[in-house]
Write a protein that holds these residues in place. Structure first.
Motif, PDB file in Angstrom:
ATOM      1  N   VAL A   1       8.456  -7.113   7.030  1.00 37.05           N
ATOM      2  CA  VAL A   1       9.896  -6.842   7.112  1.00 37.05           C
ATOM      3  C   VAL A   1      10.105  -5.332   7.105  1.00 37.05           C
ATOM      4  O   VAL A   1       9.910  -4.693   6.056  1.00 37.05           O
ATOM      5  CB  VAL A   1      10.663  -7.483   5.943  1.00 37.05           C
ATOM      6  N   PRO A   2      10.414  -4.739   8.249  1.00 31.65           N
ATOM      7  CA  PRO A   2      10.690  -3.296   8.260  1.00 31.65           C
ATOM      8  C   PRO A   2      11.960  -2.996   7.472  1.00 31.65           C
ATOM      9  O   PRO A   2      12.984  -3.632   7.707  1.00 31.65           O
ATOM     10  CB  PRO A   2      10.885  -2.963   9.744  1.00 31.65           C
ATOM     11  N   THR A   3      11.901  -2.064   6.546  1.00 29.34           N
ATOM     12  CA  THR A   3      13.064  -1.705   5.740  1.00 29.34           C
ATOM     13  C   THR A   3      12.878  -0.313   5.153  1.00 29.34           C
ATOM     14  O   THR A   3      11.749   0.053   4.770  1.00 29.34           O
ATOM     15  CB  THR A   3      13.286  -2.705   4.586  1.00 29.34           C
ATOM     16  N   PRO A   4      13.966   0.484   5.052  1.00 28.08           N
ATOM     17  CA  PRO A   4      13.829   1.812   4.442  1.00 28.08           C
ATOM     18  C   PRO A   4      13.465   1.743   2.965  1.00 28.08           C
ATOM     19  O   PRO A   4      13.026   2.725   2.377  1.00 28.08           O
ATOM     20  CB  PRO A   4      15.202   2.443   4.665  1.00 28.08           C
ATOM     21  N   SER A   5      13.617   0.551   2.381  1.00 31.67           N
ATOM     22  CA  SER A   5      13.268   0.411   0.952  1.00 31.67           C
ATOM     23  C   SER A   5      11.832  -0.107   0.764  1.00 31.67           C
ATOM     24  O   SER A   5      11.457  -0.521  -0.337  1.00 31.67           O
ATOM     25  CB  SER A   5      14.248  -0.567   0.289  1.00 31.67           C
ATOM     26  N   GLY A   6      11.037  -0.066   1.852  1.00 33.34           N
ATOM     27  CA  GLY A   6       9.685  -0.608   1.765  1.00 33.34           C
ATOM     28  C   GLY A   6       8.629   0.415   1.417  1.00 33.34           C
ATOM     29  O   GLY A   6       8.899   1.625   1.361  1.00 33.34           O
ATOM     30  N   GLU A   7       7.421  -0.063   1.237  1.00 32.60           N
ATOM     31  CA  GLU A   7       6.233   0.784   1.078  1.00 32.60           C
ATOM     32  C   GLU A   7       6.021   1.535   2.400  1.00 32.60           C
ATOM     33  O   GLU A   7       6.264   0.973   3.467  1.00 32.60           O
ATOM     34  CB  GLU A   7       5.055  -0.166   0.815  1.00 32.60           C
ATOM     35  N   VAL A   8       5.610   2.811   2.328  1.00 28.59           N
ATOM     36  CA  VAL A   8       5.471   3.588   3.569  1.00 28.59           C
ATOM     37  C   VAL A   8       4.280   3.083   4.394  1.00 28.59           C
ATOM     38  O   VAL A   8       3.159   2.992   3.910  1.00 28.59           O
ATOM     39  CB  VAL A   8       5.319   5.090   3.264  1.00 28.59           C
ATOM     40  N   PHE A   9       4.564   2.773   5.648  1.00 30.06           N
ATOM     41  CA  PHE A   9       3.564   2.271   6.602  1.00 30.06           C
ATOM     42  C   PHE A   9       2.603   3.409   6.957  1.00 30.06           C
ATOM     43  O   PHE A   9       3.041   4.501   7.348  1.00 30.06           O
ATOM     44  CB  PHE A   9       4.288   1.765   7.857  1.00 30.06           C
ATOM     45  N   THR A  10       1.304   3.159   6.817  1.00 27.51           N
ATOM     46  CA  THR A  10       0.301   4.181   7.147  1.00 27.51           C
ATOM     47  C   THR A  10      -0.776   3.581   8.060  1.00 27.51           C
ATOM     48  O   THR A  10      -0.771   2.396   8.359  1.00 27.51           O
ATOM     49  CB  THR A  10      -0.402   4.689   5.864  1.00 27.51           C
ATOM     50  N   GLN A  11      -1.709   4.428   8.446  1.00 26.45           N
ATOM     51  CA  GLN A  11      -2.820   3.963   9.289  1.00 26.45           C
ATOM     52  C   GLN A  11      -3.605   2.862   8.586  1.00 26.45           C
ATOM     53  O   GLN A  11      -4.121   1.936   9.226  1.00 26.45           O
ATOM     54  CB  GLN A  11      -3.754   5.140   9.612  1.00 26.45           C
ATOM     55  N   ARG A  12      -3.663   2.920   7.262  1.00 31.56           N
ATOM     56  CA  ARG A  12      -4.385   1.866   6.522  1.00 31.56           C
ATOM     57  C   ARG A  12      -3.690   0.523   6.750  1.00 31.56           C
ATOM     58  O   ARG A  12      -4.321  -0.493   6.940  1.00 31.56           O
ATOM     59  CB  ARG A  12      -4.435   2.198   5.020  1.00 31.56           C
ATOM     60  N   HIS A  13      -2.344   0.524   6.719  1.00 31.61           N
ATOM     61  CA  HIS A  13      -1.604  -0.731   6.981  1.00 31.61           C
ATOM     62  C   HIS A  13      -1.912  -1.203   8.402  1.00 31.61           C
ATOM     63  O   HIS A  13      -2.125  -2.393   8.642  1.00 31.61           O
ATOM     64  CB  HIS A  13      -0.091  -0.509   6.848  1.00 31.61           C
ATOM     65  N   ALA A  14      -1.916  -0.260   9.358  1.00 30.14           N
ATOM     66  CA  ALA A  14      -2.210  -0.630  10.760  1.00 30.14           C
ATOM     67  C   ALA A  14      -3.591  -1.277  10.853  1.00 30.14           C
ATOM     68  O   ALA A  14      -3.764  -2.302  11.522  1.00 30.14           O
ATOM     69  CB  ALA A  14      -2.141   0.618  11.653  1.00 30.14           C
ATOM     70  N   GLU A  15      -4.571  -0.670  10.152  1.00 26.23           N
ATOM     71  CA  GLU A  15      -5.942  -1.225  10.197  1.00 26.23           C
ATOM     72  C   GLU A  15      -5.981  -2.634   9.610  1.00 26.23           C
ATOM     73  O   GLU A  15      -6.640  -3.532  10.155  1.00 26.23           O
ATOM     74  CB  GLU A  15      -6.889  -0.282   9.442  1.00 26.23           C
ATOM     75  N   ARG A  16      -5.264  -2.843   8.514  1.00 20.68           N
ATOM     76  CA  ARG A  16      -5.268  -4.180   7.891  1.00 20.68           C
ATOM     77  C   ARG A  16      -4.532  -5.195   8.755  1.00 20.68           C
ATOM     78  O   ARG A  16      -5.002  -6.327   8.954  1.00 20.68           O
ATOM     79  CB  ARG A  16      -4.621  -4.098   6.490  1.00 20.68           C
ATOM     80  N   LEU A  17      -3.402  -4.783   9.332  1.00 20.00           N
ATOM     81  CA  LEU A  17      -2.646  -5.724  10.173  1.00 20.00           C
ATOM     82  C   LEU A  17      -3.426  -6.087  11.427  1.00 20.00           C
ATOM     83  O   LEU A  17      -3.363  -7.219  11.903  1.00 20.00           O
ATOM     84  CB  LEU A  17      -1.284  -5.125  10.532  1.00 20.00           C
ATOM     85  N   ALA A  18      -4.225  -5.161  11.940  1.00 24.84           N
ATOM     86  CA  ALA A  18      -5.025  -5.436  13.156  1.00 24.84           C
ATOM     87  C   ALA A  18      -6.064  -6.517  12.913  1.00 24.84           C
ATOM     88  O   ALA A  18      -6.575  -7.104  13.859  1.00 24.84           O
ATOM     89  CB  ALA A  18      -5.695  -4.155  13.634  1.00 24.84           C
ATOM     90  N   LEU A  19      -6.347  -6.790  11.651  1.00 28.37           N
ATOM     91  CA  LEU A  19      -7.335  -7.831  11.312  1.00 28.37           C
ATOM     92  C   LEU A  19      -6.695  -9.197  11.104  1.00 28.37           C
ATOM     93  O   LEU A  19      -7.396 -10.202  10.956  1.00 28.37           O
ATOM     94  CB  LEU A  19      -8.101  -7.435  10.037  1.00 28.37           C
ATOM     95  N   GLU A  20      -5.365  -9.253  11.118  1.00 23.75           N
ATOM     96  CA  GLU A  20      -4.660 -10.513  10.864  1.00 23.75           C
ATOM     97  C   GLU A  20      -4.697 -11.418  12.099  1.00 23.75           C
ATOM     98  O   GLU A  20      -4.688 -10.928  13.231  1.00 23.75           O
ATOM     99  CB  GLU A  20      -3.197 -10.224  10.509  1.00 23.75           C
TER     100      GLU A  20
END
Ligand SMILES: NC(=O)c1ccno1
Length: 243
Positions: free
Chosen positions: A84-103
């Protein structure tokens, strides 16, 4: 990898037909589906929002409409990852991208107005799905669609086969070394009185690698001192010795 994006502005996601993500869709590397949330509204006006409990400005997106949509697009058995994209969320980083690419299956719920009723994320977690409320930066957008484009570009390009030369993913900014990327140059060697650094024309690979590592460190220290603080210098030096 399957990605479902739900939005009241599905046409906003048209850019995902272009470039590398578009090619990944056409070649079957990425099964990307975009849905109009209003398809799950039940009244004649296809209403998706209502006034906030507790008062306050703006409108909140209804849990019943989102609930029906996510029941249809999230995988059965709680095997999905709801973002859920939201300004109140955890900041999206390359680490998140790497983890999501494995989903195997990611669903991105694009909120509008003042956001989505909090029970929607709560219900998805209770059903066993991973739920990440993520922000692409410390600013507020009018909805989650632009953030969805950013995240899909960031993790989509990491899928095997999407980027032509996988090695180009190794030395990028925010990669394993934890540095920003060094400056890059191409022909001509001299352009409007500006010369390419001599070392890059030397053919001496060890010196070139050292020069690139040094420029990456300088750039990171100048622009992102927070990243320098987190550097594993010992690993960098080891990498340096390997050069
Ligand atoms: N900063 C963000 O990711 C965002 C998402 C929606 N509005 O802002």
């Amino acid at each position: 990898m399957r990605v479902d994006v739900v939005s009241i502005f599905p046409d906003y996601l048209a850019a995902l037909d272009l470039s590398l993500v578009g090619k990944a869709r056409r070649t079957g590397l990425l099964d990307l589906r975009v849905h109009d949330l209003r398809g799950w509204a039940t009244d004649r006006h296809r209403t998706v929002d209502d006034t906030p409990f507790g008062g306050g400005a703006g409108m909140v997106m209804r849990p019943d409409v989102w609930g029906r949509a996510l029941d249809d697009v999230l995988p059965a058995g709680g095997a999905g990852h709801l973002v859920v994209p939201t300004p109140s969320g955890e900041v999206f980083t390359q680490r998140h991208a790497e983890r999501l690419a494995l989903e195997a299956h990611v669903v991105i719920a694009c909120g509008r107005y003042e956001g989505i009723d909090a029970r929607v994320a709560e219900r998805a977690r209770a059903a066993g799905h991973r739920v990440s409320e993520l922000s692409i930066g410390d600013y507020v957008l009018n909805g989650g669609e632009v953030a969805a484009l950013v995240m899909i570009e960031a993790f989509g390009r990491l899928l095997p086969g999407v980027v032509g030369n996988p090695h180009s993913l190794v030395e990028e900014s925010h990669g394993a070394a934890g540095l920003l990327e060094y400056p890059v140059y191409t022909k001509p060697p001299a352009w409007e009185g500006l010369e390419v650094p001599e070392v890059l024309l030397s053919g001496h690979h060890a010196r070139i690698e050292r020069w690139r590592r040094d420029r990456a460190l300088e750039r990171t220290a100048a622009r992102r001192p927070d990243m320098v603080a987190a550097l594993d210098v010992a690993a960098l030096d080891k990498a340096d010795l390997a050069v």
